[in-house]
Enzyme design. Structure first.
Site, short mmCIF file in Angstrom:
data_model
loop_
_atom_site.label_atom_id
_atom_site.label_comp_id
_atom_site.label_asym_id
_atom_site.label_seq_id
_atom_site.Cartn_x
_atom_site.Cartn_y
_atom_site.Cartn_z
N ASP A 34 0.86 -1.19 0.00
CA ASP A 34 0.00 0.00 0.00
C ASP A 34 0.90 1.24 0.00
O ASP A 34 1.87 1.30 0.76
CB ASP A 34 -0.89 0.00 1.25
N SER A 127 -16.98 -2.80 -9.57
CA SER A 127 -17.96 -1.97 -8.88
C SER A 127 -19.30 -2.01 -9.59
O SER A 127 -19.36 -2.13 -10.82
CB SER A 127 -17.42 -0.54 -8.86
N TYR A 153 -13.85 7.02 -13.47
CA TYR A 153 -13.62 5.96 -12.48
C TYR A 153 -14.34 4.68 -12.91
O TYR A 153 -13.74 3.60 -12.97
CB TYR A 153 -14.12 6.40 -11.09
N LYS A 157 -12.98 0.72 -14.22
CA LYS A 157 -13.40 -0.61 -13.73
C LYS A 157 -13.86 -1.48 -14.90
O LYS A 157 -13.59 -2.68 -14.94
CB LYS A 157 -14.51 -0.46 -12.68
N PHE A 181 -21.36 -3.74 -4.37
CA PHE A 181 -22.42 -2.75 -4.31
C PHE A 181 -21.99 -1.66 -3.31
O PHE A 181 -20.95 -1.06 -3.53
CB PHE A 181 -23.78 -3.45 -4.09
N ARG A 234 -29.94 2.13 -2.81
CA ARG A 234 -28.66 1.43 -2.91
C ARG A 234 -28.75 0.08 -2.21
O ARG A 234 -29.66 -0.16 -1.42
CB ARG A 234 -27.54 2.25 -2.23
N1 LIG Z 1 -15.61 1.62 -1.10
C1 LIG Z 1 -16.50 1.50 -2.07
O1 LIG Z 1 -17.61 2.03 -1.96
C2 LIG Z 1 -16.19 0.68 -3.31
C3 LIG Z 1 -17.24 0.26 -4.13
C4 LIG Z 1 -16.94 -0.48 -5.28
C5 LIG Z 1 -15.62 -0.79 -5.59
N2 LIG Z 1 -14.62 -0.35 -4.79
C6 LIG Z 1 -13.23 -0.68 -5.15
O2 LIG Z 1 -12.68 -1.48 -4.11
C7 LIG Z 1 -11.28 -1.20 -3.96
C8 LIG Z 1 -11.00 -0.85 -2.52
O3 LIG Z 1 -11.83 0.23 -2.13
P1 LIG Z 1 -11.68 0.93 -0.72
O4 LIG Z 1 -12.98 1.57 -0.41
O5 LIG Z 1 -11.08 0.00 0.26
O6 LIG Z 1 -10.66 2.07 -1.10
P2 LIG Z 1 -9.46 2.70 -0.23
O7 LIG Z 1 -9.06 3.95 -0.93
O8 LIG Z 1 -9.84 2.76 1.20
O9 LIG Z 1 -8.33 1.58 -0.42
C9 LIG Z 1 -7.47 1.53 -1.51
C10 LIG Z 1 -6.05 1.42 -0.97
O10 LIG Z 1 -5.15 1.30 -2.06
C11 LIG Z 1 -4.01 2.11 -1.84
N3 LIG Z 1 -3.49 2.44 -3.17
C12 LIG Z 1 -4.08 3.14 -4.16
N4 LIG Z 1 -3.28 3.20 -5.24
C13 LIG Z 1 -2.14 2.51 -4.94
C14 LIG Z 1 -0.94 2.22 -5.63
N5 LIG Z 1 -0.74 2.65 -6.88
N6 LIG Z 1 0.01 1.49 -5.01
C15 LIG Z 1 -0.17 1.03 -3.73
N7 LIG Z 1 -1.29 1.29 -3.03
C16 LIG Z 1 -2.26 2.02 -3.61
C17 LIG Z 1 -4.54 3.30 -1.03
O11 LIG Z 1 -3.55 3.93 -0.25
C18 LIG Z 1 -5.61 2.64 -0.17
O12 LIG Z 1 -5.10 2.20 1.06
C19 LIG Z 1 -10.96 -0.09 -4.96
O13 LIG Z 1 -10.45 -0.68 -6.12
C20 LIG Z 1 -12.32 0.54 -5.24
O14 LIG Z 1 -12.37 1.12 -6.51
C21 LIG Z 1 -14.88 0.36 -3.64
#
Ligand SMILES: NC(=O)c1ccc[n+]([C@@H]2O[C@H](COP(=O)([O-])OP(=O)(O)OC[C@H]3O[C@@H](n4cnc5c(N)ncnc54)[C@H](O)[C@@H]3O)[C@@H](O)[C@H]2O)c1
Length: 340
Positions: A34, A127, A153, A157, A181, A234
């Site tokens: 991370d 997503s 975004y 995906k 979701f 949602r």
């Molecule tokens: N939270 C939501 O509502 C949701 C819904 C659908 C999909 N997603 C997808 O799920 C995944 C996780 O979501 P989340 O809510 O935990 O997001 P988040 O931002 O809390 O977690 C993502 C993590 O990835 C790290 N990161 C980003 N780019 C990086 C890189 N290049 N190298 C190393 N680390 C990197 C960030 O520091 C962060 O800790 C994402 O891909 C997001 O698009 C999230």
């Protein structure tokens, strides 16, 4: 017996950190990479408190191929769960380059190193935003095949899913694209959850704030949609249920000998309106949420909830936790992290 190691990219983030716990509880050894672009180093301490040991954490950039090669050399990975991405819809509209670079390049870099080390299994965070505005509900995995994306975004995906499907065919990868979701809630310990005060917060951290901060009022965007109470609908899924789906997904991939690619909806199958959600939050936490009705927000989908049949069939998994548990755990975590 040696534990099976799983690389968790973005493992200090919201969903990643809960999945690290679920993996460890199922006997895997999670290894995290991370870059802290959207997380906090304290999450490692929190994970240590829950797991009882300090997990391997590389505070590194996923797109740095040299680093990634070193990490793969150091550990014999059984599979990868790929969360690391930029995730803010609004920011992706104003700065699409950041999104294509991080979310698309990240996959290329990761897959190229996986292939070099013959690691074949990957679970990808997709997503429900790929569904856009669908009239028919619940949405099934095959109902859509590339509507115009609502945002850069969402487009990243869609692209990620296509790339992984092609890579599976060409290189014999085994892959699930999980379409989440609306993840919400927090770990029952109260020491892991969605960090508040991010660039674009989800509904739950904002509801928590509106419940405790007299200076803050939550805005519900639109009450004139064609839904029973006029607010958007949602499918809110507890983050721990979501985390467990990843562990099941890895197990299923392990059982497959050949190249494999499947898309699964990961939700509860139940739509809840934003106003119903506020009501449940107030009820289960016995606290008022200060909110007002605002204008509709550009880009918001009116309603979306998942058909969960395919996920239940394929993974032998379904959600166990209800909206009340989501509301209570989210608020417990918010008070813990805000030291209230
Ligand atoms: N939270 C939501 O509502 C949701 C819904 C659908 C999909 N997603 C997808 O799920 C995944 C996780 O979501 P989340 O809510 O935990 O997001 P988040 O931002 O809390 O977690 C993502 C993590 O990835 C790290 N990161 C980003 N780019 C990086 C890189 N290049 N190298 C190393 N680390 C990197 C960030 O520091 C962060 O800790 C994402 O891909 C997001 O698009 C999230």
């Amino acid at each position: 017996m040696e534990k099976k190691k799983v690389l968790v990219t973005g493992g200090l983030g919201y969903i990643g950190s809960h999945t690290v716990v679920a993996l460890a509880e199922s006997g895997f050894e999670p290894v995290i990479i991370d870059n802290l672009s959207n997380s906090d180093p304290s999450v490692t301490d929190r994970l240590q408190d829950i797991l009882g040991y300090r997990p391997f954490v590389y505070l590194e950039e996923l797109r740095d191929r040299k680093t990634l090669l070193e990490i793969f050399k150091e550990h014999n990975f059984h599979g990868v769960i790929h969360f690391a991405a930029s995730k803010y819809v609004g920011e992706s509209v104003s700065n699409p380059l950041k999104y294509y670079k991080n979310n698309v390049d990240g996959i290329c870099s990761l897959i190229s190193v996986m292939l070099e080390y013959d690691v074949k299994s990957i679970v990808f965070s997709s997503s429900c935003s790929v569904y856009g505005n669908s009239e028919e509900q619940p949405v099934t995995e095959d109902m859509f095949r590339y509507y115009p994306p609502e945002s850069p975004y969402g487009h990243t995906k869609q692209i990620g899913e296509s790339m992984l499907e092609e890579f599976s065919r060409a290189y014999g990868l085994k892959c699930f694209s999980l379409r989440y979701f609306n993840p919400a809630g927090a770990h029952p310990s109260g020491s892991l959850g969605e960090l508040p005060d991010r660039k674009e917060s989800n509904l739950f951290p904002l509801m928590c704030r509106a419940a405790v901060d007299p200076e803050y009022q939550l805005t519900v965007f639109g009450k004139d949609y064609e839904t029973p109470d006029g607010s958007c609908i949602r499918d809110f899924i507890h983050v721990c249920d979501l985390a467990e789906a990843h562990v099941r997904a890895l197990d299923v991939l392990e059982g497959s000998k050949e190249s494999y690619y499947q898309i699964l909806n990961i939700g509860t199958g139940k739509g809840t309106s934003v106003l119903e959600c506020i009501q449940e939050f107030s009820r289960s936490n016995d606290i008022e949420v200060n909110f007002k009705i605002g204008e509709r927000r550009k880009g918001d989908v009116v309603k979306v909830w998942a058909s969960t049949d395919k996920a239940e069939r394929t993974l032998g998994w379904k959600t166990k936790r209800g909206l009340d548990e989501i509301c209570k755990s989210a608020f417990t975590w918010y008070k813990e992290v805000k030291k209230l």
